[in-house]
Design a protein around this motif. Structure first.
Motif, PDB file in Angstrom:
ATOM      1  N   THR A   1       0.773  -1.248   0.011  1.00  0.00           N
ATOM      2  CA  THR A   1       0.180  -0.001   0.043  1.00  0.00           C
ATOM      3  C   THR A   1       0.814   1.289  -0.020  1.00  0.00           C
ATOM      4  OG1 THR A   1      -0.061   0.201   2.566  1.00  0.00           O
ATOM      5  CG2 THR A   1      -1.631  -1.118   1.496  1.00  0.00           C
ATOM      6  N   GLY A   2       1.862   1.175   0.614  1.00  0.00           N
ATOM      7  CA  GLY A   2       2.840   2.408   0.509  1.00  0.00           C
ATOM      8  C   GLY A   2       2.521   3.353   2.185  1.00  0.00           C
ATOM      9  N   ILE A   3       1.604   2.719   2.778  1.00  0.00           N
ATOM     10  CA  ILE A   3       1.373   3.307   4.099  1.00  0.00           C
ATOM     11  C   ILE A   3       2.529   2.847   5.158  1.00  0.00           C
ATOM     12  CG2 ILE A   3      -0.565   3.461   5.736  1.00  0.00           C
ATOM     13  CD1 ILE A   3      -2.553   2.784   3.629  1.00  0.00           C
ATOM     14  N   ARG A   4       2.807   4.014   6.083  1.00  0.00           N
ATOM     15  CA  ARG A   4       3.737   3.512   7.267  1.00  0.00           C
ATOM     16  C   ARG A   4       2.818   3.650   8.423  1.00  0.00           C
ATOM     17  NH1 ARG A   4       9.191   3.310   6.022  1.00  0.00           N
ATOM     18  NH2 ARG A   4       9.693   3.527   3.811  1.00  0.00           N
ATOM     19  N   GLU A   5       2.247   4.725   8.336  1.00  0.00           N
ATOM     20  CA  GLU A   5       1.187   4.945   9.572  1.00  0.00           C
ATOM     21  C   GLU A   5      -0.111   5.863   9.246  1.00  0.00           C
ATOM     22  OE1 GLU A   5       4.630   7.245  11.636  1.00  0.00           O
ATOM     23  OE2 GLU A   5       3.714   8.983  11.003  1.00  0.00           O
ATOM     24  N   ARG A   6      -0.764   6.118  10.204  1.00  0.00           N
ATOM     25  CA  ARG A   6      -1.944   6.677  10.086  1.00  0.00           C
ATOM     26  C   ARG A   6      -2.545   7.554  11.305  1.00  0.00           C
ATOM     27  NH1 ARG A   6      -0.412   2.332  10.256  1.00  0.00           N
ATOM     28  NH2 ARG A   6      -1.338   1.196   8.306  1.00  0.00           N
ATOM     29  N   ARG A   7      -3.228   8.522  11.379  1.00  0.00           N
ATOM     30  CA  ARG A   7      -3.527   9.143  12.522  1.00  0.00           C
ATOM     31  C   ARG A   7      -4.834   8.663  12.977  1.00  0.00           C
ATOM     32  NH1 ARG A   7      -0.410  13.925  13.153  1.00  0.00           N
ATOM     33  NH2 ARG A   7       1.481  13.390  12.179  1.00  0.00           N
ATOM     34  N   ILE A   8      -5.082   8.498  14.298  1.00  0.00           N
ATOM     35  CA  ILE A   8      -6.188   8.090  14.667  1.00  0.00           C
ATOM     36  C   ILE A   8      -6.947   9.068  15.754  1.00  0.00           C
ATOM     37  CG2 ILE A   8      -7.284   6.270  16.417  1.00  0.00           C
ATOM     38  CD1 ILE A   8      -6.236   5.132  13.744  1.00  0.00           C
ATOM     39  N   ALA A   9      -8.246   9.485  15.824  1.00  0.00           N
ATOM     40  CA  ALA A   9      -8.873  10.506  16.335  1.00  0.00           C
ATOM     41  C   ALA A   9      -9.157   9.984  17.871  1.00  0.00           C
ATOM     42  CB  ALA A   9     -10.152  10.653  15.809  1.00  0.00           C
TER      43      ALA A   9
ATOM     44  N   THR B   1      -7.541  -7.302   6.588  1.00  0.00           N
ATOM     45  CA  THR B   1      -7.621  -6.810   5.064  1.00  0.00           C
ATOM     46  C   THR B   1      -8.032  -5.164   5.049  1.00  0.00           C
ATOM     47  OG1 THR B   1      -9.855  -7.450   4.752  1.00  0.00           O
ATOM     48  CG2 THR B   1      -8.251  -9.285   4.349  1.00  0.00           C
ATOM     49  N   THR B   2      -8.692  -4.682   5.892  1.00  0.00           N
ATOM     50  CA  THR B   2      -9.292  -3.416   5.886  1.00  0.00           C
ATOM     51  C   THR B   2      -8.510  -2.397   6.800  1.00  0.00           C
ATOM     52  OG1 THR B   2     -11.095  -3.994   7.383  1.00  0.00           O
ATOM     53  CG2 THR B   2     -11.586  -4.110   4.861  1.00  0.00           C
ATOM     54  N   CYS B   3      -8.486  -2.797   8.034  1.00  0.00           N
ATOM     55  CA  CYS B   3      -7.986  -2.034   9.478  1.00  0.00           C
ATOM     56  C   CYS B   3      -6.626  -1.363   8.876  1.00  0.00           C
ATOM     57  CB  CYS B   3      -7.958  -2.538  10.662  1.00  0.00           C
ATOM     58  SG  CYS B   3      -6.529  -3.709  11.035  1.00  0.00           S
ATOM     59  N   VAL B   4      -5.873  -1.867   8.095  1.00  0.00           N
ATOM     60  CA  VAL B   4      -4.437  -1.431   7.782  1.00  0.00           C
ATOM     61  C   VAL B   4      -4.535  -0.078   7.008  1.00  0.00           C
ATOM     62  CG1 VAL B   4      -3.288  -3.476   8.376  1.00  0.00           C
ATOM     63  CG2 VAL B   4      -3.902  -2.777   6.004  1.00  0.00           C
ATOM     64  N   LEU B   5      -5.690   0.105   6.169  1.00  0.00           N
ATOM     65  CA  LEU B   5      -5.521   0.870   4.942  1.00  0.00           C
ATOM     66  C   LEU B   5      -6.046   2.429   5.637  1.00  0.00           C
ATOM     67  CD1 LEU B   5      -7.384  -1.334   2.396  1.00  0.00           C
ATOM     68  CD2 LEU B   5      -4.887  -1.119   2.876  1.00  0.00           C
ATOM     69  N   PHE B   6      -6.819   2.731   6.412  1.00  0.00           N
ATOM     70  CA  PHE B   6      -7.634   3.989   6.555  1.00  0.00           C
ATOM     71  C   PHE B   6      -7.216   4.827   7.864  1.00  0.00           C
ATOM     72  CE2 PHE B   6     -10.276   0.974   4.416  1.00  0.00           C
ATOM     73  CZ  PHE B   6     -10.630   1.652   3.289  1.00  0.00           C
ATOM     74  N   GLY B   7      -7.322   5.930   7.884  1.00  0.00           N
ATOM     75  CA  GLY B   7      -6.955   6.725   9.031  1.00  0.00           C
ATOM     76  C   GLY B   7      -8.078   8.172   9.093  1.00  0.00           C
ATOM     77  N   ASP B   8      -7.651   8.639  10.185  1.00  0.00           N
ATOM     78  CA  ASP B   8      -8.826   9.930  10.375  1.00  0.00           C
ATOM     79  C   ASP B   8      -8.070  11.291  10.085  1.00  0.00           C
ATOM     80  OD1 ASP B   8     -10.237   7.960  11.356  1.00  0.00           O
ATOM     81  OD2 ASP B   8      -9.384   8.271  13.542  1.00  0.00           O
ATOM     82  N   GLY B   9      -8.926  12.406   9.756  1.00  0.00           N
ATOM     83  CA  GLY B   9      -8.618  13.766   9.608  1.00  0.00           C
ATOM     84  C   GLY B   9      -9.389  14.453   8.695  1.00  0.00           C
ATOM     85  N   ALA B  10      -9.140  15.812   8.562  1.00  0.00           N
ATOM     86  CA  ALA B  10     -10.068  16.582   8.059  1.00  0.00           C
ATOM     87  C   ALA B  10      -9.251  17.583   6.923  1.00  0.00           C
ATOM     88  CB  ALA B  10     -10.854  17.323   8.864  1.00  0.00           C
ATOM     89  N   GLY B  11      -9.974  18.133   5.876  1.00  0.00           N
ATOM     90  CA  GLY B  11      -9.314  19.248   5.136  1.00  0.00           C
ATOM     91  C   GLY B  11     -10.457  19.933   4.713  1.00  0.00           C
ATOM     92  N   ALA B  12     -10.123  21.327   4.484  1.00  0.00           N
ATOM     93  CA  ALA B  12     -11.153  22.320   4.145  1.00  0.00           C
ATOM     94  C   ALA B  12     -10.791  23.383   2.898  1.00  0.00           C
ATOM     95  CB  ALA B  12     -11.619  23.037   5.456  1.00  0.00           C
ATOM     96  N   ALA B  13     -11.592  23.795   2.419  1.00  0.00           N
ATOM     97  CA  ALA B  13     -11.219  24.936   1.482  1.00  0.00           C
ATOM     98  C   ALA B  13     -12.384  25.734   1.558  1.00  0.00           C
ATOM     99  CB  ALA B  13     -11.038  24.442   0.038  1.00  0.00           C
ATOM    100  N   VAL B  14     -12.051  27.496   1.191  1.00  0.00           N
ATOM    101  CA  VAL B  14     -13.048  28.113   1.206  1.00  0.00           C
ATOM    102  C   VAL B  14     -12.930  28.737  -0.394  1.00  0.00           C
ATOM    103  CG1 VAL B  14     -13.764  30.719   1.558  1.00  0.00           C
ATOM    104  CG2 VAL B  14     -12.615  29.515   3.323  1.00  0.00           C
TER     105      VAL B  14
END
Ligand SMILES: CC(C)(COP(=O)(O)OP(=O)(O)OC[C@H]1O[C@@H](n2cnc3c(N)ncnc32)[C@H](O)[C@@H]1OP(=O)(O)O)[C@@H](O)C(=O)NCCC(=O)NCCS
Length: 333
Positions: free
Chosen positions: A42-50, A158-171
């Motif tokens: 996947t290329g993922i090393r780490e993810r953020r968890i709320a 098969t799923t829990c390694v792929l995802f993480g938490d966060g937010a982005g916004a634009a005006v």
């Protein structure tokens, strides 16, 4: 005053990711996996968890506050708030209304959009169209925010390694001096493929019961290999189409901001579009797949790291559950 031919620009951008880092090494103590497997697939090393209390609306509000500050506006100047999320704080009211309250935006139309990982690109077209539609809206706040950790089965490797938490916004705002801004969109959907990536429980067809919870129906389900193939196909098609229809060759694109799901998917798209990987902005190794938040977080980081120069042509491309997909072309102002 706007007109259908006015252009809409990203006037401000911001993001927020939770403090807590979950590394591949830590995950390999929770499920039967390894850092090597996750990185190479996947290329993922780490993810953020709320943490507890951090939700789509709280993270979205921080990202939004940063975007409003970056735009140099006050909250009173925001008249439209749209949130894309598959992990709303609750089924209703909308996460957009919760963000509105947190930021003290007193006079705005607020609603959510559900287009999974393509959500932010759906918001860009929607926000842009509403701004261009007349004199009613001046500045639209569009937010992608996800707490995917709340719908993952932490025993399903098969799923829990792929995802993480966060937010982005634009005006989004109407350009005052005729800059190009958001140039074009190619969005799409195919509901016949809804069963490759979905969450069966929690809606009206399967409200929460003791059985539904015991059966794990409130967790994200995915057929990874099928999703992979579909993602490559539709992302390439929508990106190629938008380039062709705007008479652009791949070498005219300075930066691609892809949905950050999987490095191998992104490499396939790079090859198929004939745009070298150096022109793709990547941050998935730090965050994993944050669904609707993925593109705005990447866009914000690309901007703040000096990667985006005024006048650059930027291609954004995404894919998600639904199926949904989209490509968007923008000139950075
Ligand atoms: C999920 C994904 C990484 C799996 O990679 P893959 O190379 O296709 O792997 P496969 O599904 O073929 O599984 C290969 C093996 O690895 C195993 N495996 C799956 N997850 C694993 C993990 N986290 N750690 C170790 N092994 C794992 C499988 O059980 C399988 O074992 P088997 O051969 O004994 O049955 C890949 O299919 C993918 O990224 N798909 C797209 C997912 C996505 O982006 N979704 C969001 C879209 S918005």
């Amino acid at each position: 005053m706007s007109s259908p031919t006015s252009s809409v620009i990203i006037k401000g951008i911001g993001s927020f990711t939770p403090e807590k880092v979950l590394t591949n090494g830590e995950l390999s103590e929770m499920v039967d996996t390894s850092d090597e497997w996750i990185r190479t697939r996947t290329g993922i090393r780490e993810r953020r968890i709320a943490k507890e209390g951090e939700t789509a609306s709280t993270m979205g509000a921080i990202a939004a506050q940063r975007a409003i500050e970056d735009a140099g506006l006050s909250v009173d100047e925001i008249d439209l708030v749209i949130v894309a999320t598959i992990t709303p704080d609750m089924p209703f009211p909308s996460t957009a209304c919760l963000v509105q309250t947190k930021l003290g935006i007193s006079n705005a139309v607020c609603f959510d959009v559900e287009a999974a990982c393509s959500g932010f690109l759906y918001l860009l077209e929607l926000g842009s169209s509403l701004l261009k539609g007349g004199t009613k809206y001046r500045n639209a706040l569009v937010i992608g925010s996800e707490k995917l950790s709340s719908i993952l089965d932490w025993e399903d490797r098969t799923t829990c390694v792929l995802f993480g938490d966060g937010a982005g916004a634009a005006v989004l705002s109407i350009s005052e001096n005729g800059e190009d801004g958001l140039i074009d969109f190619r969005l799409g959907a195919d509901g016949t493929k809804s069963d490759v990536l979905y969450m069966p429980g929690g809606g009206c067809s399967l409200p929460a019961t003791i059985d539904s919870i015991e059966d794990g129906k409130h967790f994200l389900k995915m057929r990874g290999r099928e999703v992979f193939k579909l993602a490559v196909k539709v992302m390439e098609q929508s990106a190629a189409e938008i380039l062709e229809q705007n008479n652009l060759s791949p070498d005219q694109i300075q930066c691609v901001i892809p949905h950050q799901a999987n490095l191998r998917i992104i490499e396939s798209i790079s090859t198929r579009l004939n745009i070298p990987m150096e022109r793709f902005f990547l941050n998935l190794e730090k965050y994993g797949n944050t669904s609707a938040a993925s593109i705005p977080i990447a866009l914000d980081e690309a901007y703040r790291s000096g990667r985006l120069k005024s006048g650059d042509l930027i291609l954004m491309v995404a894919f998600g559950a639904g199926l949904t997909w989209g490509a968007s072309l923008m000139r950075w102002c």
